[in-house]
Design a protein around this motif. Structure first.
Motif, PDB file in Angstrom:
ATOM      1  N   TRP A  41       2.873   2.295 -49.501  1.00 12.60           N
ATOM      2  CA  TRP A  41       3.436   1.878 -48.261  1.00 12.60           C
ATOM      3  C   TRP A  41       2.613   0.637 -47.622  1.00 12.60           C
ATOM      4  CZ3 TRP A  41       3.864   5.347 -43.254  1.00 12.60           C
ATOM      5  CH2 TRP A  41       4.707   4.729 -42.351  1.00 12.60           C
ATOM      6  N   ILE A  42       3.293  -0.449 -47.423  1.00 16.07           N
ATOM      7  CA  ILE A  42       2.583  -1.447 -46.593  1.00 16.07           C
ATOM      8  C   ILE A  42       3.469  -1.905 -45.446  1.00 16.07           C
ATOM      9  CG2 ILE A  42       1.641  -2.605 -49.090  1.00 16.07           C
ATOM     10  CD1 ILE A  42       3.894  -4.452 -49.124  1.00 16.07           C
ATOM     11  N   PHE A  43       2.740  -2.003 -44.469  1.00 19.40           N
ATOM     12  CA  PHE A  43       3.202  -2.373 -42.998  1.00 19.40           C
ATOM     13  C   PHE A  43       3.333  -4.118 -42.956  1.00 19.40           C
ATOM     14  CE2 PHE A  43       1.289   1.828 -41.883  1.00 19.40           C
ATOM     15  CZ  PHE A  43       2.235   2.278 -40.986  1.00 19.40           C
ATOM     16  N   ALA A  44       3.939  -4.298 -42.028  1.00 20.76           N
ATOM     17  CA  ALA A  44       4.337  -5.964 -41.766  1.00 20.76           C
ATOM     18  C   ALA A  44       3.352  -6.441 -41.489  1.00 20.76           C
ATOM     19  CB  ALA A  44       5.550  -5.939 -40.743  1.00 20.76           C
ATOM     20  N   ASP A  45       1.917  -6.079 -41.349  1.00 18.38           N
ATOM     21  CA  ASP A  45       0.985  -6.677 -41.314  1.00 18.38           C
ATOM     22  C   ASP A  45      -0.245  -6.608 -42.421  1.00 18.38           C
ATOM     23  OD1 ASP A  45       0.211  -4.268 -40.515  1.00 18.38           O
ATOM     24  OD2 ASP A  45      -0.588  -4.638 -38.376  1.00 18.38           O
ATOM     25  N   GLN A  46       0.431  -6.278 -43.391  1.00 20.56           N
ATOM     26  CA  GLN A  46      -0.352  -6.072 -44.797  1.00 20.56           C
ATOM     27  C   GLN A  46       0.313  -6.563 -46.084  1.00 20.56           C
ATOM     28  OE1 GLN A  46      -0.458  -1.678 -44.892  1.00 20.56           O
ATOM     29  NE2 GLN A  46      -2.517  -1.428 -43.474  1.00 20.56           N
ATOM     30  N   LEU A  47       0.669  -7.830 -45.794  1.00 17.95           N
ATOM     31  CA  LEU A  47       1.688  -8.379 -46.650  1.00 17.95           C
ATOM     32  C   LEU A  47       1.139  -9.229 -47.846  1.00 17.95           C
ATOM     33  CD1 LEU A  47       4.274  -9.637 -44.040  1.00 17.95           C
ATOM     34  CD2 LEU A  47       4.188  -7.373 -45.466  1.00 17.95           C
ATOM     35  N   GLY A  48      -0.262  -9.439 -47.702  1.00 15.58           N
ATOM     36  CA  GLY A  48      -1.060 -10.221 -48.832  1.00 15.58           C
ATOM     37  C   GLY A  48      -1.226  -9.428 -50.146  1.00 15.58           C
ATOM     38  N   PRO A  49      -1.509 -10.162 -51.207  1.00 13.29           N
ATOM     39  CA  PRO A  49      -1.809  -9.369 -52.484  1.00 13.29           C
ATOM     40  C   PRO A  49      -3.223  -8.385 -52.421  1.00 13.29           C
ATOM     41  CG  PRO A  49      -2.359 -11.751 -52.609  1.00 13.29           C
ATOM     42  CD  PRO A  49      -1.643 -11.596 -51.301  1.00 13.29           C
ATOM     43  N   HIS A  50      -3.890  -8.877 -51.364  1.00 14.60           N
ATOM     44  CA  HIS A  50      -5.560  -8.010 -51.366  1.00 14.60           C
ATOM     45  C   HIS A  50      -5.084  -6.583 -50.698  1.00 14.60           C
ATOM     46  CE1 HIS A  50      -4.710 -10.362 -47.786  1.00 14.60           C
ATOM     47  NE2 HIS A  50      -5.578  -9.746 -47.007  1.00 14.60           N
ATOM     48  N   PHE A  51      -3.997  -5.989 -50.338  1.00 15.81           N
ATOM     49  CA  PHE A  51      -3.368  -5.125 -49.990  1.00 15.81           C
ATOM     50  C   PHE A  51      -2.989  -4.088 -51.248  1.00 15.81           C
ATOM     51  CE2 PHE A  51      -3.601  -7.147 -46.137  1.00 15.81           C
ATOM     52  CZ  PHE A  51      -4.085  -6.261 -45.126  1.00 15.81           C
ATOM     53  N   LEU A  52      -2.867  -4.681 -52.528  1.00 12.32           N
ATOM     54  CA  LEU A  52      -2.381  -3.921 -53.641  1.00 12.32           C
ATOM     55  C   LEU A  52      -3.636  -4.065 -54.612  1.00 12.32           C
ATOM     56  CD1 LEU A  52       0.766  -5.773 -53.995  1.00 12.32           C
ATOM     57  CD2 LEU A  52       0.486  -3.924 -52.554  1.00 12.32           C
ATOM     58  N   ASP A  53      -3.447  -2.851 -55.264  1.00  8.64           N
ATOM     59  CA  ASP A  53      -4.653  -2.983 -56.672  1.00  8.64           C
ATOM     60  C   ASP A  53      -3.862  -3.015 -57.861  1.00  8.64           C
ATOM     61  OD1 ASP A  53      -6.733  -2.059 -54.633  1.00  8.64           O
ATOM     62  OD2 ASP A  53      -5.679  -0.120 -54.436  1.00  8.64           O
ATOM     63  N   ALA A 104      13.299   0.396 -34.169  1.00  8.04           N
ATOM     64  CA  ALA A 104      12.732   1.073 -32.926  1.00  8.04           C
ATOM     65  C   ALA A 104      11.784   0.324 -32.197  1.00  8.04           C
ATOM     66  CB  ALA A 104      12.518   2.572 -33.295  1.00  8.04           C
ATOM     67  N   VAL A 105      11.168  -0.390 -33.073  1.00 14.57           N
ATOM     68  CA  VAL A 105       9.758  -1.064 -32.903  1.00 14.57           C
ATOM     69  C   VAL A 105      10.246  -2.166 -31.572  1.00 14.57           C
ATOM     70  CG1 VAL A 105       8.215  -2.754 -33.218  1.00 14.57           C
ATOM     71  CG2 VAL A 105       8.537  -0.567 -34.719  1.00 14.57           C
ATOM     72  N   PHE A 106      11.448  -2.707 -31.823  1.00 13.97           N
ATOM     73  CA  PHE A 106      11.850  -3.746 -31.124  1.00 13.97           C
ATOM     74  C   PHE A 106      12.581  -3.296 -29.814  1.00 13.97           C
ATOM     75  CE2 PHE A 106      11.271  -5.317 -35.252  1.00 13.97           C
ATOM     76  CZ  PHE A 106      10.373  -6.458 -35.092  1.00 13.97           C
ATOM     77  N   ARG A 107      12.938  -2.000 -29.863  1.00 12.64           N
ATOM     78  CA  ARG A 107      13.462  -1.554 -28.896  1.00 12.64           C
ATOM     79  C   ARG A 107      12.669  -0.841 -27.944  1.00 12.64           C
ATOM     80  NH1 ARG A 107      16.011   2.361 -31.355  1.00 12.64           N
ATOM     81  NH2 ARG A 107      17.951   1.052 -32.050  1.00 12.64           N
ATOM     82  N   ARG A 142      15.673  -0.434 -44.483  1.00 17.17           N
ATOM     83  CA  ARG A 142      15.775  -0.805 -43.073  1.00 17.17           C
ATOM     84  C   ARG A 142      16.592   0.232 -42.286  1.00 17.17           C
ATOM     85  NH1 ARG A 142      18.821  -7.124 -43.692  1.00 17.17           N
ATOM     86  NH2 ARG A 142      17.361  -7.746 -45.365  1.00 17.17           N
ATOM     87  N   THR A 143      15.935   0.876 -41.141  1.00 21.63           N
ATOM     88  CA  THR A 143      16.086   1.979 -40.605  1.00 21.63           C
ATOM     89  C   THR A 143      15.805   1.995 -39.117  1.00 21.63           C
ATOM     90  OG1 THR A 143      16.055   4.413 -40.672  1.00 21.63           O
ATOM     91  CG2 THR A 143      13.887   2.828 -41.250  1.00 21.63           C
ATOM     92  N   ASP A 144      15.982   2.941 -38.537  1.00 22.81           N
ATOM     93  CA  ASP A 144      15.804   2.829 -36.850  1.00 22.81           C
ATOM     94  C   ASP A 144      14.188   3.248 -36.670  1.00 22.81           C
ATOM     95  OD1 ASP A 144      16.742   2.699 -34.255  1.00 22.81           O
ATOM     96  OD2 ASP A 144      16.011   4.734 -33.933  1.00 22.81           O
ATOM     97  N   THR A 145      13.696   4.286 -37.621  1.00 29.14           N
ATOM     98  CA  THR A 145      12.283   4.597 -37.152  1.00 29.14           C
ATOM     99  C   THR A 145      11.545   4.699 -38.561  1.00 29.14           C
ATOM    100  OG1 THR A 145      12.736   7.105 -37.353  1.00 29.14           O
ATOM    101  CG2 THR A 145      13.059   6.196 -35.269  1.00 29.14           C
ATOM    102  N   TYR A 146      10.105   4.697 -38.668  1.00 32.30           N
ATOM    103  CA  TYR A 146       9.618   4.716 -39.891  1.00 32.30           C
ATOM    104  C   TYR A 146       9.759   6.258 -40.446  1.00 32.30           C
ATOM    105  CZ  TYR A 146       6.992   0.639 -38.617  1.00 32.30           C
ATOM    106  OH  TYR A 146       6.343  -0.710 -38.317  1.00 32.30           O
ATOM    107  N   ARG A 156      11.766   9.481 -44.960  1.00 28.75           N
ATOM    108  CA  ARG A 156      12.519  10.627 -45.571  1.00 28.75           C
ATOM    109  C   ARG A 156      13.503  10.152 -46.679  1.00 28.75           C
ATOM    110  NH1 ARG A 156      12.998  12.547 -40.213  1.00 28.75           N
ATOM    111  NH2 ARG A 156      14.911  11.172 -39.532  1.00 28.75           N
ATOM    112  N   GLN A 157      13.439   8.806 -47.124  1.00 27.08           N
ATOM    113  CA  GLN A 157      14.226   8.146 -48.231  1.00 27.08           C
ATOM    114  C   GLN A 157      13.331   8.116 -49.149  1.00 27.08           C
ATOM    115  OE1 GLN A 157      16.905   4.624 -47.172  1.00 27.08           O
ATOM    116  NE2 GLN A 157      16.670   5.248 -45.030  1.00 27.08           N
TER     117      GLN A 157
END
Length: 491
Positions: free
Chosen positions: A5-17, A30-33, A64-68, A73-74
């Motif tokens: 699981w990569i967050f929106a501030d973990q988008l570079g290749p150095h977050f993968l192995d 919900a983050v923006f709400r 794309r959902t309302d909450t994390y 759950r998907q």
């Protein structure tokens, strides 16, 4: 096999192995709400996340959902995630079932274990300069043998020149700007729809100015190292109304989104010096900001855990006024504050000196709550993240922590702004005056701040000269009453 699981501030290749590993990206509405983000910040985050999902293709599940929690759950099976960058996200991950494994943090140079060992050895007496030297030696950056190249660890004193008065801007090429595409158009459409549904944003929409992909970020980094770094050093603390970017890299959002690994930029800057393409003063300053300051404030955020966001060393109790919170630059007559606030409104970004010495300076003089300012900077700047702002705003700018970051409050009168910018020319206020209709709000505010806090600062050696000058002024009560009448209205 676990899904990463990569967050929106973990988008570079150095977050993968593993290039073949299955990934998860969750886009939470919900983050923006929850709070009113700058429109351009919301655009950049969503654009970067969706661009990364498009690059990964079938390798990634983009939800794309309302909450994390709804997104998680998907997904079935074990999940792993690199250490999140906020306490809220960390606590969310901790609250999930044991199928989630948290990996060590990435996107910074010094590991948390290394910093903790260094900090524990100092028993709370931590200073950036000491950590910076430790990190330089630990990672072998800008060293000749075991000594700093050039003989000094910091060349900060060489980088305090005022802006060149004979020209309107520095003679450097502008940074490459990204070209918007269909993903950006989709993001803009969705944000318009969300706004119509009642989700509130601040600031103005506009063309995307900051990289949303690694390709865009590396292109800007290469351009900076070749064309802008040579001029960066001398004027890094100067401000120009005609040139908001000057020679700054405009890469902070790219590092904070995880598009760039800071060490690749550090090594690139070091190569520029070794190959005589950039002077040491600018290279060392750029390295210090990444290897030193950026890592330092990140680690302090976690080391002290509770943080200084809610601290209140100076008894600041006033709320941030509406004109400031809503970026109403048109309501402001003070030229420096009007221009900087307009820069936040129009771009979601100004460089570090306007943040500290125009926005933060004005706020600390008036005793605004540090916690509200941390939230404001977080929401209003494209590169704003709580881990950085807790230290930079509450600690350094507002002097609200117990001396963890700064040995003095960052407050100054109009003379500083006049010396380091072109703002005071043509302003209705006179930086030399503290009393009267044309009294500069920064000059008056500086002396009122010292008067209000003199009992909290008596043992501060760095403030002794200013407090001595305060004692020699004969109109402090009148200045104090003048600023009381001005209240929270825009200057």
């Amino acid at each position: 096999m676990s899904r990463r699981w990569i967050f929106a501030d973990q988008l570079g290749p150095h977050f993968l192995d593993d290039r073949e590993q299955q990934l998860l990206l969750i886009e939470s509405k919900a983050v923006f709400r929850r709070r009113a983000f700058h429109r351009q910040k919301a655009h950049l985050i969503l654009s970067a996340l969706r661009h990364r999902a498009a690059e990964l293709g079938d390798q990634a599940l983009h939800v794309r959902t309302d909450t994390y929690r709804e997104g998680l759950r998907q997904v079935r099976g074990p999940i792993e995630v690199c250490h999140p960058t906020s306490r809220r996200a960390r606590d969310l991950v901790r609250s999930l079932d044991d199928r989630v494994t948290v990996l060590p943090a990435r996107g910074f140079v010094t590991s948390q274990a290394d910093f903790t060992a260094w900090a524990d050895d100092r028993r709370g007496a931590m200073r950036l300069d000491d950590f910076y030297r430790h990190a330089r030696r630990r990672h072998r950056v800008l060293l000749d043998a075991d000594e700093p190249v050039g003989g000094r660890w910091s060349l900060d004193a060489d980088n305090r020149q005022p802006p060149p008065r004979e020209s309107e801007r520095l003679d450097v090429p502008p940074p490459p700007l990204p070209a918007e595409d269909d993903i950006d158009a989709e993001v803009r459409y969705d944000l318009d729809r969300w706004a119509a549904e009642g989700i509130r944003f601040v600031g103005r929409d506009g063309p995307r100015l900051f990289p949303a992909t690694r390709a865009e970020a590396t292109d800007r980094l290469r351009h900076f190292l070749r064309h802008r770094l040579p001029t960066f050093g001398p004027y890094e603390n100067a401000m120009l109304s005609t040139d908001p970017f000057m020679a700054h890299s405009l890469l902070s959002s790219s590092f904070n989104l995880g598009l760039l690994d800071p060490m690749e930029a550090i090594r690139g800057a070091e190569r520029a010096y070794r190959e005589r393409q950039a002077p040491l003063s600018g290279v060392e300053s750029f390295v210090r900001q990444l290897l030193g300051w950026r890592d330092f404030v990140w680690h302090l955020y976690w080391y002290f855990e509770a943080g200084s966001r809610g601290s209140d060393r100076l008894g600041a109790r006033k709320s941030v006024p509406a004109w400031f919170a809503d970026l109403d630059a048109d309501a402001v007559q003070a030229r420096c504050l009007a221009d900087v606030l307009a820069g936040v409104r129009d771009r979601g970004w100004v460089h570090h000196v306007p943040r500290l010495m125009v926005l933060g300076n004005y706020a600390v003089q008036r005793g605004w709550r540090p916690s509200e300012l941390v939230d404001w900077f977080h929401r209003s700047f494209v590169d704003g993240h709580e881990w950085a702002l807790t230290a930079n705003v509450a600690g350094m700018s507002q002097y609200a922590d117990p001396g963890q970051l700064s040995t003095k409050p960052y407050t100054a009168g109009g003379s500083y702004v006049n010396r380091m910018s072109d703002y005071c020319g043509g302003c209705r206020y006179d930086p030399k005056r503290r009393l009267g209709e044309d009294a500069c709000p920064y000059t008056a505010g500086h002396w009122v701040f010292l008067d209000r806090n003199r009992e909290r600062l008596p043992g501060n050696a760095r403030m002794a000269r200013s407090l001595h000058q305060l004692d020699r002024l004969d109109n402090v009560p009148a200045v104090r009453e003048q600023e009381r009448r001005r209240g929270s209205t825009a200057p």
